[in-house]
Design a protein around this motif. Structure first.
Motif, PDB file in Angstrom:
ATOM      1  N   PHE A  14       0.833  -1.196   0.000  1.00 21.35           N
ATOM      2  CA  PHE A  14       0.000   0.000   0.000  1.00 21.35           C
ATOM      3  C   PHE A  14       0.876   1.258   0.000  1.00 21.35           C
ATOM      4  O   PHE A  14       0.491   2.287  -0.547  1.00 21.35           O
ATOM      5  N   THR A  15       2.050   1.176   0.640  1.00 22.55           N
ATOM      6  CA  THR A  15       2.958   2.325   0.676  1.00 22.55           C
ATOM      7  C   THR A  15       3.436   2.678  -0.723  1.00 22.55           C
ATOM      8  O   THR A  15       3.554   3.854  -1.078  1.00 22.55           O
ATOM      9  N   ALA A  17       1.742   2.140  -3.392  1.00 25.59           N
ATOM     10  CA  ALA A  17       0.571   2.743  -4.045  1.00 25.59           C
ATOM     11  C   ALA A  17       0.434   4.216  -3.661  1.00 25.59           C
ATOM     12  O   ALA A  17       0.022   5.044  -4.478  1.00 25.59           O
ATOM     13  N   ALA A  18       0.783   4.548  -2.415  1.00 29.19           N
ATOM     14  CA  ALA A  18       0.749   5.951  -1.984  1.00 29.19           C
ATOM     15  C   ALA A  18       1.819   6.759  -2.700  1.00 29.19           C
ATOM     16  O   ALA A  18       1.576   7.884  -3.157  1.00 29.19           O
ATOM     17  N   GLN A  21       1.213   8.196  -6.076  1.00 25.09           N
ATOM     18  CA  GLN A  21       0.375   9.396  -6.183  1.00 25.09           C
ATOM     19  C   GLN A  21       1.188  10.684  -6.192  1.00 25.09           C
ATOM     20  O   GLN A  21       0.632  11.768  -6.379  1.00 25.09           O
ATOM     21  N   TYR A  82      -1.351  11.506   1.638  1.00 22.00           N
ATOM     22  CA  TYR A  82      -1.981  10.743   0.569  1.00 22.00           C
ATOM     23  C   TYR A  82      -2.829   9.634   1.188  1.00 22.00           C
ATOM     24  O   TYR A  82      -2.433   9.028   2.182  1.00 22.00           O
ATOM     25  N   VAL A  84      -4.933   5.994   0.753  1.00 23.22           N
ATOM     26  CA  VAL A  84      -5.024   4.765  -0.023  1.00 23.22           C
ATOM     27  C   VAL A  84      -6.131   3.912   0.566  1.00 23.22           C
ATOM     28  O   VAL A  84      -6.136   3.626   1.768  1.00 23.22           O
ATOM     29  N   ARG A  85      -7.050   3.528  -0.274  1.00 29.25           N
ATOM     30  CA  ARG A  85      -8.123   2.642   0.169  1.00 29.25           C
ATOM     31  C   ARG A  85      -7.523   1.266   0.477  1.00 29.25           C
ATOM     32  O   ARG A  85      -6.796   0.700  -0.341  1.00 29.25           O
ATOM     33  N   GLN A 154      -2.766  -5.229  -5.553  1.00 29.17           N
ATOM     34  CA  GLN A 154      -1.727  -4.985  -6.545  1.00 29.17           C
ATOM     35  C   GLN A 154      -0.607  -6.022  -6.526  1.00 29.17           C
ATOM     36  O   GLN A 154       0.278  -5.981  -7.371  1.00 29.17           O
TER      37      GLN A 154
END
Length: 310
Positions: A14-15, A17-18, A21, A82, A84-85, A154
């Motif tokens: 998830f990091t 993914a952040a 952004q 940021y 993230v869902r 992901q």
């Protein structure tokens, strides 16, 4: 030399993914690290220009490891946030079916957020804790102790895993807030949709001390979106408070509140003023507008200088 950004890896977290952004990070080198301490050490040492770290989860609350690191490592500034869902999938080695799953690898936090789904769809399953969400999935290739793993969606973009089920989170609205941390720098200009983060200690352990701290903000009309206590560690009853205030340090009401906290607290750490992730304009009562504070100072200055009252 290429600019480097650090993030909690490996690929698929998830990091990451952040960090995806962040416009400034695109096309730059990304350095995968194992924990928050390593990410911030990269920033302090200059190996990275910034690090993306998780600071708050809508289900679990504040990330204590991040809050404590920011309190103890000087010279760091938050330059952006940021969202993230947080959604999870159940993955397995190719060829595995859901009815074959008996043991599941999962990070304890991820397991807690998917426990109801697992109990319903994989009854009597066993759980093997993992050090991270991605590590849970990768362990399927390292041994056969588990049949499946709870992982970020992901993950399948980076590894040959089969998705047995999607959207297995017990709370579909779960969100993790990440912050991009850099070395001390000039504060970015106000946007009208900003957040200011500080860490403040109470002067002593007594009745009303926390109320006095909070009054510095309430009497200036500043809303707090986060207030979390963390033990200082030197004695029982000694706490520091992680605070997110709506507004920018150059907003008169926020600046005046911070001055009040500075006079009150024996130690205050300014973590930064930065745009809110949702870009939602900060709302406040008109009597706390910048012009009101400026007019009040001008009025006092005129009294001191002996100017005739209008």
């Amino acid at each position: 030399m290429s600019e480097t950004y650090s993030y909690l890896g490996p690929s698929g977290t998830f990091t990451e993914a952040a960090l995806a952004q962040v416009p400034e990070a695109q096309g730059k080198e990304w350095h995968s690290v194992n924990n928050v301490g390593e990410a911030l050490d990269d920033v302090v040492s200059g190996r990275s220009v910034a690090a993306m770290i998780a600071i708050e989860n809508s289900i679990e609350g504040g990330v204590s490891a991040t809050q404590d690191a920011l309190a103890n490592i000087p010279g760091l500034r938050i330059v952006g946030e940021y969202l993230v869902r947080v959604q999870f999938v159940l993955v397995a080695r190719p060829g595995t079916t859901l009815d074959e799953v008996r043991v599941v690898n999962a990070h304890p936090v991820a397991y807690a957020q998917t426990r109801k789904w697992l109990d319903s769809h994989v009854p009597a399953h066993g759980h093997i804790p993992s050090t991270s969400n991605v590590a849970a999935a990768l362990s399927l290739f390292e041994n056969d102790l588990a049949d499946a793993a709870v992982a970020p969606p992901q993950i399948v973009q980076h590894h040959a895993l089969e998705v047995l089920a999607e959207n297995i989170s017990d709370n579909a609205n779960a969100v993790t807030r990440f912050v991009l941390v850099s070395r001390g720098a000039a504060v970015p200009p106000a946007t009208g949709a900003d957040k200011t983060s500080i860490i403040a200690e109470l002067p002593d352990d007594r009745s009303g001390a926390l109320l006095e701290l909070l009054e510095q903000f309430s009497t200036r009309g500043v809303n707090l979106s986060l207030l979390q206590s963390r033990p200082i560690g030197d004695a029982l009853g000694r706490y520091r408070f992680v605070i997110d205030a709506d507004g920018h340090i150059t907003d008169e009401r926020v600046a005046d509140a911070l001055l009040g906290v500075r006079r009150f607290s024996p130690k205050i750490i300014f973590l930064g003023s930065y745009p809110r992730a949702d870009r939602s304009p900060v709302e406040y009562v008109p009597r706390y507008d910048n012009d009101v504070f400026i007019e009040a100072r001008d009025w006092l200055r005129a009294l001191v200088s002996g100017e005739p009252e209008a």
